[in-house]
Scaffold this motif. Structure first.
Motif, short mmCIF file in Angstrom:
data_model
loop_
_atom_site.label_atom_id
_atom_site.label_comp_id
_atom_site.label_asym_id
_atom_site.label_seq_id
_atom_site.Cartn_x
_atom_site.Cartn_y
_atom_site.Cartn_z
N ALA A 53 0.81 -1.22 0.00
CA ALA A 53 0.00 0.00 0.00
C ALA A 53 0.85 1.27 0.00
O ALA A 53 0.31 2.38 -0.08
CB ALA A 53 -0.92 0.00 1.21
N GLY A 54 2.18 1.10 0.12
CA GLY A 54 3.07 2.26 0.07
C GLY A 54 3.65 2.69 1.40
O GLY A 54 4.32 3.72 1.48
N ALA A 55 3.40 1.90 2.46
CA ALA A 55 3.93 2.25 3.78
C ALA A 55 5.39 1.84 3.90
O ALA A 55 5.87 0.95 3.20
CB ALA A 55 3.12 1.56 4.87
N GLN A 56 6.08 2.49 4.83
CA GLN A 56 7.40 2.06 5.24
C GLN A 56 7.27 1.36 6.59
O GLN A 56 6.65 1.90 7.51
CB GLN A 56 8.34 3.27 5.40
N MET A 57 7.82 0.15 6.70
CA MET A 57 7.77 -0.59 7.95
C MET A 57 8.97 -0.18 8.80
O MET A 57 10.12 -0.22 8.33
CB MET A 57 7.77 -2.09 7.70
N VAL A 58 8.69 0.23 10.04
CA VAL A 58 9.73 0.82 10.89
C VAL A 58 9.63 0.27 12.30
O VAL A 58 8.69 -0.47 12.64
CB VAL A 58 9.59 2.36 10.92
#
Length: 368
Positions: A53-58
């Motif tokens: 979906a375009g998120a960055q996992m952090v």
């Protein structure tokens, strides 16, 4: 704007503020979304869907470093270190029952926008309603379970069976929680009595249920009379943003049936039962004077898939507005402005001020 979605860390809290679909809506509008690894797993939203979906996992620190943090539940003590000036926090806060969090938000200068006090011109609470619907329905479900003898209850089946009377369910409050609790109890075959102070609301409920429940004006004598008869009492009292009044006093417990059950949905606003205290899903009940008390403060967290979808459907348009316009979104939308609880070190929810004897200004005064 950079938006952070941290993993919820209250005991057995599996909801997440935004689904991958919601994240996609934010990203499509040019925002950066930082999702803590594993934040959505409990709600059936795996990390790979967020990435798609375009998120960055952090990690958690990075998620909280965002301009805006989008959550479900209020921060707990170990999260206070992330509160800071310039942070927009959009979540449930329930400050009237949480002085330490109130103090932490004010000391940090965090802008706290509470789901539960966003209010439409007609008085509706659009971001509280979906979880109130879930909690109301769960209240009856949990009450029925804890009436079972192995769970500490009196051993009464809510709906009874032919030849044996059903349980008596008493609902205090005819709002969203109360009407959903009553709906479930009627559906299970219980005898249901609902008490409310608003006669117009009682007329409406009587019409909706077609006489299948008994409606009673909520006065202290009437409450005292009906809790004596109850197998299950559901506390469904709400004064928006304010501490709930104690409608069931300690002395009333001694008149109740041994093994009867109280489910106080108002516990996250302090509770409408004098003897209630917040509990967790892993230790949901305790007994006072022979009465089982259920005080889980995040009931919808037990059904996270349903709850996440229901809550996200309502919060996302407001989250988009805040992401697009920052605090100006509150100036553009009166309903959203009423969600402002803390701003630049000021308490901006008079109901919370009244609960703690603290000075408070209105959201309108804060935003001038």
């Amino acid at each position: 704007m950079i938006i952070g979605i941290p993993k919820e860390i209250k005991t057995l809290e599996n909801r997440v503020a935004a689904t991958p679909g919601a994240v996609e809506s934010l990203v499509r509008r040019g925002h950066t979304v930082l999702v803590e690894t594993g934040a959505g797993v409990g709600s059936g939203c795996p990390d790979e869907d967020y990435v798609a979906a375009g998120a960055q996992m952090v990690d958690v620190d990075k998620a909280w470093s965002a301009d805006m943090v989008y959550k479900v539940k209020e921060p707990i003590a170990k999260e206070y270190k992330y509160l800071r000036e310039g942070l927009l926090l959009f979540t449930y806060l329930h400050l009237a029952a949480d002085k330490p969090l109130t103090d932490a938000l004010l000391a940090s200068g965090t802008t706290g926008i509470a789901y539960e006090t966003v209010q439409l011109p007609n008085g509706a609470l659009p971001l509280l309603t979906p979880m109130s619907e879930v909690a109301g329905r769960m209240a009856t479900q949990e009450g029925a379970k804890f009436l079972e003898k192995p769970m500490g209850g009196s051993g009464v089946l809510l709906g009874g069976v032919p030849g044996v009377p059903p349980a008596q369910v008493v609902v205090l409050g005819g709002g969203v929680v109360g009407i959903n609790a009553a709906k479930m109890a009627v559906g299970l075959g219980a005898n249901v009595t609902l008490l409310d102070v608003n006669h117009g609301r009682l007329q409406y409920i009587d019409d909706v249920f077609g006489g299948r429940i008994t409606t009673i004006t909520s006065t202290e004598p009437n409450i005292r009379e009906w809790v004596k008869k109850a197998d299950l009492v559901i506390g469904a009292v709400l004064i928006p943003g304010a501490k709930a009044p104690h409608l069931i006093t300690r002395d009333m417990l001694k008149t109740m049936k041994e093994g009867s059950v109280i489910v106080d949905v108002a516990v996250d606003q302090g509770g409408c039962v004098e003897t209630i205290k917040a509990t967790t899903h892993d230790q949901p009940t305790y007994v006072v004077d022979g009465v089982v008390h259920y005080g889980v403060a995040n009931m919808p967290g037990a059904v996270p898939r349903t709850s996440t979808l229901a809550l996200g459907n309502q919060t996302l348009p407001y989250a988009i507005a805040i992401a697009n316009h920052g605090v100006d979104a509150l100036r553009k939308d009166r309903a959203l402005a009423l969600g402002l609880n803390t701003y630049k070190g000021k308490l901006t929810c008079p109901a919370v001020g009244a609960a703690f004897g603290m000075a408070a200004i209105t959201p309108d005064e804060a935003l001038l």
